[in-house]
Design a protein around this motif. Structure first.
Motif, short mmCIF file in Angstrom:
data_model
loop_
_atom_site.label_atom_id
_atom_site.label_comp_id
_atom_site.label_asym_id
_atom_site.label_seq_id
_atom_site.Cartn_x
_atom_site.Cartn_y
_atom_site.Cartn_z
N VAL A 93 97.31 -49.39 85.42
CA VAL A 93 97.96 -50.55 84.51
C VAL A 93 96.75 -51.31 84.27
CG1 VAL A 93 99.23 -52.54 84.45
CG2 VAL A 93 100.27 -50.68 85.88
N HIS A 94 95.87 -51.54 85.11
CA HIS A 94 94.54 -52.19 84.77
C HIS A 94 93.84 -51.52 83.63
CE1 HIS A 94 94.66 -55.82 87.41
NE2 HIS A 94 94.84 -55.20 88.31
N ALA A 95 93.67 -50.34 83.82
CA ALA A 95 93.07 -49.24 82.91
C ALA A 95 93.79 -49.24 81.86
CB ALA A 95 92.99 -47.92 83.57
N ASP A 96 95.05 -49.31 81.27
CA ASP A 96 95.76 -49.50 80.54
C ASP A 96 95.20 -50.65 79.42
OD1 ASP A 96 97.21 -47.18 80.10
OD2 ASP A 96 98.91 -47.87 81.27
N ALA A 97 94.96 -51.73 79.97
CA ALA A 97 94.74 -52.91 79.04
C ALA A 97 93.24 -52.96 78.45
CB ALA A 97 94.62 -54.24 80.00
N ALA A 98 93.39 -53.12 77.15
CA ALA A 98 92.13 -53.02 76.54
C ALA A 98 91.33 -54.51 76.84
CB ALA A 98 92.12 -53.06 74.99
N THR A 99 91.83 -55.49 77.18
CA THR A 99 91.27 -56.65 77.65
C THR A 99 92.08 -57.39 78.77
OG1 THR A 99 92.75 -58.22 76.37
CG2 THR A 99 90.77 -57.41 74.96
N THR A 100 91.59 -58.26 79.35
CA THR A 100 91.97 -58.85 80.81
C THR A 100 93.38 -59.58 80.08
OG1 THR A 100 90.07 -59.31 81.31
CG2 THR A 100 91.72 -60.65 82.40
N VAL A 103 83.18 -59.32 88.21
CA VAL A 103 84.49 -59.48 88.56
C VAL A 103 85.12 -58.65 87.60
CG1 VAL A 103 84.52 -61.36 89.93
CG2 VAL A 103 84.91 -61.44 87.88
N LEU A 104 86.57 -58.13 87.97
CA LEU A 104 87.30 -57.28 87.27
C LEU A 104 87.53 -57.83 85.74
CD1 LEU A 104 89.16 -54.65 86.74
CD2 LEU A 104 90.82 -55.92 87.76
N GLY A 105 87.74 -59.25 85.65
CA GLY A 105 88.11 -59.89 84.53
C GLY A 105 87.14 -60.05 83.46
N GLU A 106 85.84 -59.94 83.94
CA GLU A 106 84.67 -60.14 83.13
C GLU A 106 83.83 -58.99 82.81
OE1 GLU A 106 82.28 -63.00 85.07
OE2 GLU A 106 83.93 -64.65 85.11
N GLN A 107 84.27 -57.69 83.24
CA GLN A 107 83.60 -56.60 83.17
C GLN A 107 83.69 -56.03 81.63
OE1 GLN A 107 85.13 -53.41 85.94
NE2 GLN A 107 84.54 -54.81 87.58
N ASP A 108 82.50 -55.32 81.23
CA ASP A 108 82.77 -54.63 79.94
C ASP A 108 83.27 -53.44 79.85
OD1 ASP A 108 82.00 -53.49 77.65
OD2 ASP A 108 79.81 -53.57 77.78
N ARG A 109 84.68 -53.60 79.15
CA ARG A 109 85.51 -52.28 79.44
C ARG A 109 85.35 -51.03 78.70
NH1 ARG A 109 91.41 -54.59 81.35
NH2 ARG A 109 90.59 -56.32 82.55
N SER A 110 84.19 -51.43 77.81
CA SER A 110 83.51 -50.38 77.16
C SER A 110 82.86 -49.41 77.71
CB SER A 110 82.68 -50.81 75.85
OG SER A 110 81.47 -51.41 76.23
N ARG A 111 82.30 -49.85 78.76
CA ARG A 111 81.52 -49.06 79.86
C ARG A 111 82.70 -48.31 81.15
NH1 ARG A 111 77.30 -52.09 82.98
NH2 ARG A 111 76.43 -50.05 83.54
N TRP A 112 83.77 -48.67 80.85
CA TRP A 112 84.62 -47.62 81.67
C TRP A 112 84.63 -46.21 81.32
CZ3 TRP A 112 89.51 -51.23 82.83
CH2 TRP A 112 89.28 -52.37 83.26
N ASP A 113 84.71 -45.62 82.29
CA ASP A 113 84.46 -44.01 81.97
C ASP A 113 86.11 -43.44 81.55
OD1 ASP A 113 84.75 -41.05 82.37
OD2 ASP A 113 83.04 -41.21 83.59
N SER A 133 86.03 -45.13 87.97
CA SER A 133 85.78 -45.45 86.35
C SER A 133 85.13 -46.51 86.06
CB SER A 133 87.21 -44.96 85.56
OG SER A 133 87.93 -46.24 85.85
N ARG A 134 85.25 -47.84 86.85
CA ARG A 134 85.08 -48.96 86.62
C ARG A 134 83.70 -49.18 87.57
NH1 ARG A 134 90.28 -50.23 88.18
NH2 ARG A 134 89.61 -51.19 89.93
N ARG A 135 83.22 -48.31 88.03
CA ARG A 135 81.98 -48.56 89.04
C ARG A 135 80.55 -48.93 88.20
NH1 ARG A 135 78.36 -45.40 91.83
NH2 ARG A 135 79.41 -43.30 91.55
N ALA A 136 80.38 -48.33 87.23
CA ALA A 136 79.37 -48.63 86.51
C ALA A 136 79.27 -50.14 85.86
CB ALA A 136 79.04 -47.57 85.20
N SER A 137 80.46 -50.86 85.72
CA SER A 137 80.45 -52.30 85.21
C SER A 137 80.73 -53.18 86.35
CB SER A 137 81.89 -52.15 84.06
OG SER A 137 82.96 -51.80 85.02
N ARG A 138 80.58 -52.89 87.60
CA ARG A 138 80.89 -53.69 88.43
C ARG A 138 79.50 -54.69 88.74
NH1 ARG A 138 81.26 -52.48 93.44
NH2 ARG A 138 82.89 -53.93 94.14
N MET A 139 78.23 -54.26 88.35
CA MET A 139 77.17 -54.62 88.63
C MET A 139 76.43 -54.82 87.45
SD MET A 139 76.62 -55.04 91.94
CE MET A 139 77.09 -54.71 93.44
#
Length: 403
Positions: A295-302, A253-263, A239-245
């Motif tokens: 749990v990471h996916a539950d958080a709207a922000t880091t 890194v996880l803390g700086e990813q754009d979570r709106s791009r998570w699937d 679900s986070r792969r598109a935001s890894r690059m």
């Protein structure tokens, strides 16, 4: 043939080759015969389908054509006469030993997964055979995932298949009492296949193949919670792969990813599986890793991440799988709850000098503590060990920023 046609046939090959190879191995008892027959069937498809169009049932067409090619080969070579006579009279669609057109032969694929992952084979051979026979990858594609020459990989695959034949490794799912011991390498191989794709942008199709294999296992083994846990882990990671690059290929890194791009669809599916696993109350390492990702996916922000819950999950995971890598990941979570000094004390107790995330973690903790020179040295060591250009560039940048 247009590019669209090639792509469509390629997708069908990926989807159908594993099931057809698996079924033919059961019928003919020979990996090479099955594999060659499927390759020949797709060669025929490449020559016919662009002009004739896709048949109504491409999977059934491939199964029937491959079966006929295998029979032709056995007849030409005048061997396996008894086997040939049995195979030639199999009804095409109603004998459970045959290959019903279009009917998923998932049990055969499960048998083949366990054959590929037999403990008599090395882990590398297990992964390579799984990719080749079930994932539908060419020898060249498998070679690229291992960063070796195609000829080298071809030799490895030949040796692995010979070992299966020489050792008479059975083509079957283990007995129920053997399953717990045999299931672990199967799940480990599927996980390694996924990570091979995740860490190599050129081979991202491996992620899709690993998830497909995990879905097969979850469908066929619904009472195994660790199978469900692995599927959930892969879905949540995917679900986070598109935001890894970044578009330029640089790592995020996880803390700086754009979570709106998570699937969100993958997250919801993965979290639903995690909830079902929790209700079973039979925790295992894959389930706990999936729960951490949930749990990471539950958080709207880091900042909203429930790090205390993640630490508790890592405590449980470390009790079940007391490895240095798990301890390292737990230390990272401790650092978010208790601060970098507490985390660094835990990290410095670990013997992971040849593991680049160990040095990357130390570097980040040292940077946060203001120990710039030590941080820069740790970043350099991490970069020297990192397996991909994106990771090396990211770590070198961190080292320059730390000074």
């Amino acid at each position: 043939m247009s590019a669209v046609d090639e792509a469509a046939i390629g997708r069908i090959f990926r989807e159908e080759s594993g099931r057809t190879v698996a079924a033919l191995i059961r019928v003919f008892g020979d990996i090479d015969v099955a594999e060659d027959a499927v390759q020949e069937a797709f060669a025929v498809a490449l020559s016919k389908w662009p002009g004739d169009g896709l048949p109504p049932n491409p999977g059934g067409w491939i199964s029937t054509t491959a079966r006929n090619r295998a029979i032709d080969r056995l007849r030409r070579e005048a061997r396996e006469r008894e086997l040939l006579s049995e195979a030639a009279v199999l009804p095409p669609g109603n004998d459970d030993r045959g290959i019903p057109e279009g009917e998923p032969v998932q049990d055969d694929r499960l048998r083949l997964i366990f054959t590929c992952c037999h403990p008599a084979l090395s882990t590398d051979a297990q992964v390579a055979l799984t990719l080749r026979l079930l994932g539908g990858l060419s020898t060249g594609e498998v070679a690229r995932s291992f960063l070796v020459a195609e000829a080298t990989m071809a030799q490895r695959l030949v040796r692995a298949k010979r070992k299966i034949k020489a050792a008479r490794i059975p083509y079957r799912v283990p007995e129920e009492h053997q399953l717990p011991d045999r299931l672990h390498p199967v799940l480990a191989v599927v996980y390694l296949v996924y990570n091979a794709g995740l860490n190599s942008p050129a081979e991202r199709g491996l992620c899709t193949e690993a998830i497909r294999l995990a879905r097969i296992l979850a469908t066929l083994m619904p009472d195994e919670p660790e199978v469900a846990g692995l599927l959930a882990l892969l879905l949540l990671t995917e679900s986070r792969r598109a935001s890894r690059m970044q578009p330029d290929g640089s790592l995020v890194v996880l803390g700086e990813q754009d979570r709106s791009r998570w699937d969100r669809a993958l997250i919801e599916e993965g979290q639903a599986i995690v909830r079902r696993c929790l209700r079973r109350n039979r925790p295992g390492p894959y389930q706990l890793q999936a729960a951490i990702n949930a749990v990471h996916a539950d958080a709207a922000t880091t900042e909203q991440t429930d790090w205390s819950q993640i630490v508790a999950l890592y405590d449980h995971l470390l009790a079940l799988a007391p490895t240095p890598v798990v301890a390292l990941n737990r230390a990272v979570a401790i650092g978010e709850v208790q601060g970098p000094a507490a985390a660094l004390a835990l990290v410095d107790e670990l013997d992971l000098d040849n593991y680049h995330p160990f040095h990357a973690t130390r570097a980040d903790l040292l940077r946060r503590l203001g120990r710039k020179d030590e941080a820069a040295t740790a970043y350099q060591r991490a970069a020297a060990l990192a397996p991909t250009d994106a990771e090396r560039d990211f770590l070198r940048l961190g080292g320059r920023a730390a000074r």
